[in-house]
Write a protein that holds these residues in place. Sequence first.
Motif, short mmCIF file in Angstrom:
data_model
loop_
_atom_site.label_atom_id
_atom_site.label_comp_id
_atom_site.label_asym_id
_atom_site.label_seq_id
_atom_site.Cartn_x
_atom_site.Cartn_y
_atom_site.Cartn_z
N GLY A 83 7.71 8.96 -3.36
CA GLY A 83 6.93 10.02 -3.87
C GLY A 83 5.67 10.04 -3.58
O GLY A 83 5.03 8.76 -3.13
N ALA A 84 4.97 10.91 -3.46
CA ALA A 84 3.56 11.22 -3.31
C ALA A 84 2.65 10.03 -4.05
O ALA A 84 2.88 10.27 -4.96
N GLY A 85 1.77 9.34 -3.41
CA GLY A 85 1.01 8.53 -4.06
C GLY A 85 1.78 7.36 -4.40
O GLY A 85 1.00 6.17 -4.74
N GLU A 86 2.93 6.93 -3.90
CA GLU A 86 3.57 5.76 -4.31
C GLU A 86 3.41 4.69 -3.25
O GLU A 86 3.19 4.94 -2.13
N PRO A 141 2.84 -12.83 5.19
CA PRO A 141 2.16 -11.77 4.11
C PRO A 141 1.99 -10.44 4.79
O PRO A 141 1.42 -10.52 6.04
N ARG A 142 2.29 -9.47 4.14
CA ARG A 142 1.81 -8.00 4.56
C ARG A 142 0.26 -7.85 4.97
O ARG A 142 -0.43 -8.33 4.02
N SER A 143 -0.06 -7.35 6.09
CA SER A 143 -1.54 -7.33 6.56
C SER A 143 -2.08 -6.19 6.22
O SER A 143 -3.10 -5.83 6.45
N ALA A 144 -1.36 -5.09 5.53
CA ALA A 144 -1.83 -3.86 4.74
C ALA A 144 -1.39 -3.21 3.71
O ALA A 144 0.01 -3.62 3.66
N THR A 145 -1.74 -2.43 2.98
CA THR A 145 -1.08 -1.53 2.23
C THR A 145 -0.71 -0.17 2.71
O THR A 145 -1.64 0.22 3.43
N VAL A 146 0.48 0.23 2.50
CA VAL A 146 0.91 1.46 2.93
C VAL A 146 1.47 2.29 1.69
O VAL A 146 2.29 1.92 0.91
N ALA A 147 0.83 3.47 1.64
CA ALA A 147 1.15 4.32 0.60
C ALA A 147 1.47 5.86 1.06
O ALA A 147 0.81 6.32 1.92
N ALA A 148 2.17 6.46 0.28
CA ALA A 148 2.55 7.64 0.59
C ALA A 148 1.61 8.93 0.33
O ALA A 148 1.28 8.78 -0.89
N THR A 149 1.29 9.62 1.27
CA THR A 149 0.23 11.01 0.85
C THR A 149 1.15 12.19 0.49
O THR A 149 0.39 13.00 -0.04
N THR A 150 2.49 12.22 0.73
CA THR A 150 3.28 13.31 0.29
C THR A 150 4.56 12.68 -0.02
O THR A 150 4.66 11.52 0.24
#
Length: 720
Positions: A83-86, A141-150
């Motif tokens: 979902g958007a923002g997740e 370890p994950r090197s970045a955070t990935v978040a949905a914008t849509t």
Amino acid sequence: MGGTSSKPVEQAGVAGRSRAITGGGGGQKGKQGLHKLPADTVKAHPEDYEVLEAALAKLLIFNRLDPQLQRRIVQEMYERKVGAGEILMKEGDTGLAASELFVVKSGKFEVLQRRQGQNVRVNMKERCDCFGEISLMYDSPRSATVAATTDAVVWVLDRAVFRYFVREIQETQVSQIELFLNSVPILSPLTKEERMRIVDALEEATYPAGTKVIVEGEGGDLFYIIKDGEAIVYVDTPQGQRKVNHLFKADFFGERALLSAEPRMATVEAYTKLVCLTLRRDTFTEILGPLEKLMTREKSPQVVAQKMAKLQPRGSHVHRPLAEVLIKRRKKGRQGDTWELVRARGHLDEVQELRKGGTKLVELDGQTKDANTLVLTEGPVLGGGAFSRVSIVAEESTGRTYALKRMRKSAVVQCPEHVYCEQAITKNVAHPFCIRQYASFQDKYHLYFLFDLMPGGDLMDVLVAEASVIKHRVPQGGWQVGCLAPKVKMLQGMSEDLARFYIASIVLTLDYLHINHIVYRDLKPENVFIDSQGFTKLGDFGFAKVLENGNRTYTFCGTPGYVAPENVLAHGYNYSVDWWGLGVLMYVLLTGRQPFSTPKTEDPMVVMRRIVDENYQIKYPPYLSPQAKDLIARLLERKPAKRIGMLNGRAHDVMNHKWFEGLNWAELEARRVTPPRKPKDSDSAKRLKELVDVERKTGGKVPKESAEELQDCEMVFADF
């Protein structure tokens, strides 16, 4: 730890203890171990496969894979809605949260990194973009955070799935090619490592139907293995060309080209589209040297010495100092029991390691012994066989108890290779279901092994305790079915649930041994021991052997009733005999009888004739489940190549059989399951009483070796 007995094959209606004979001197366990997806998971659609392959082709770890493997992997990818923002993944995550790669199917994502305490957008991800590649390699370890914008959808590829299929396909392909190479006599001098180097050097070539691949009389420098298709072999005669052979997949030709550029002895023409794996002579020479030298090397004294050295365990005792061992043993006499002290010398690396921090000086015979001296007090007898006896011993500095196996040198001097193999193998095996050796030593007359103590007896003890006579309805005619059929008394072994636990443990053990190139060769209930918790440990490795470079062995050894047809017929065998033995063992545990014992006979040769006779039909009691009968039948397949365990999936085929359905193999191997049966004091009480009685009657009777015999024994076992 125990030994074998020489009782009859059948005793009191239950398969009895059988005497062994000889004829002469980590990872995931099968696809079911993969992470199970939720029931409503949507896998990638076939129309998505090419899109996914194109997207993943950008990745180093994926684009070098075989196209068929790429397609197999993308077929296992599935969709996840975001979902958007997740937040899909978070910087610094490890473990399961860092075990997946993502490909964007729809929507947009922002990639954020922590910089000076702030989340900073460093990238955007849209359709067909990938992220998380390193997760397919290892837990990082994950090197970045990935978040949905849509609102978005991603395709997910799990590390376990990726590694499973990469390993499965690659092992299958390499094993197949290696098998082809093993069939080429001219390459027989090569070691396994050398064959693997050839596998890496093979190149694929395709020839249309009708193409003459090689021509009689012409020179050539290529060797061919048929990967796919068919070919015809012709030779020139005064009457014209004559067909002499028809070649198929796995056949080879042109092998003499690896030796020299001599003229071809025949013409080979592609009968269909022909795909071959080829190897040039100069390539062979470049990576391994001239083949002539390798063939000569095989017969040299240096190679023989190297082969013998391979039997030595890691950290071989050849490089270890000898230590003193003192065995306090109760001696029977007319004036009553007395204690005798037996002095021995041996190699104590493992037992000394266990004593670190807990050793103490031992007072003995008025003298204080060095802490490096091993002092053992011998107790009750646990088992005995044709060449050995096993007793409980206590190590005086720590109080820990072990099993001490003692062998008379003169009894085993004619087959020292079995002793040395047992010494090397039991020192090096490291599996939760294998007995471990802690020390080996010798005195003037005996050889000794110090093993894990197995207080629960063996599987024969369990079988005797669990077997019972039941009444089962057996139809006597066409009209007598169901409840109308009369009840017939018959012997039943242990329950299928209990047998499943034991057999599964042995499957894991055999898988481990075979992966480490060890063939066990004497699988039977008496050699499977039970520890204090109820888990099994395979012991008595006297007939085990290391098979290197895909070799076969021809020595007849094992126990009548349990030996495989290829062993009986001396056709040469490898790990296939262990899977046959597992089939016999499973039948014995479930029925209390051996599969080739009907009609009953005391003659082992009659049993072995039945084993090799394809017309002899094994009779299954009616209470066995269809799944149990099917697995036994597939294990007791007389053709080794068709036997389950020897097929493409090896041990995984056995693990995937329906009889094991629902079993968690990983938990079992990790000993995280509760054994279905705890050992009972009564399990081995009768057998121990019999052994004590035998000891009492024969304890004073020992062979009288001549000085020459003792000298011979000393020479043979000088390096023990």
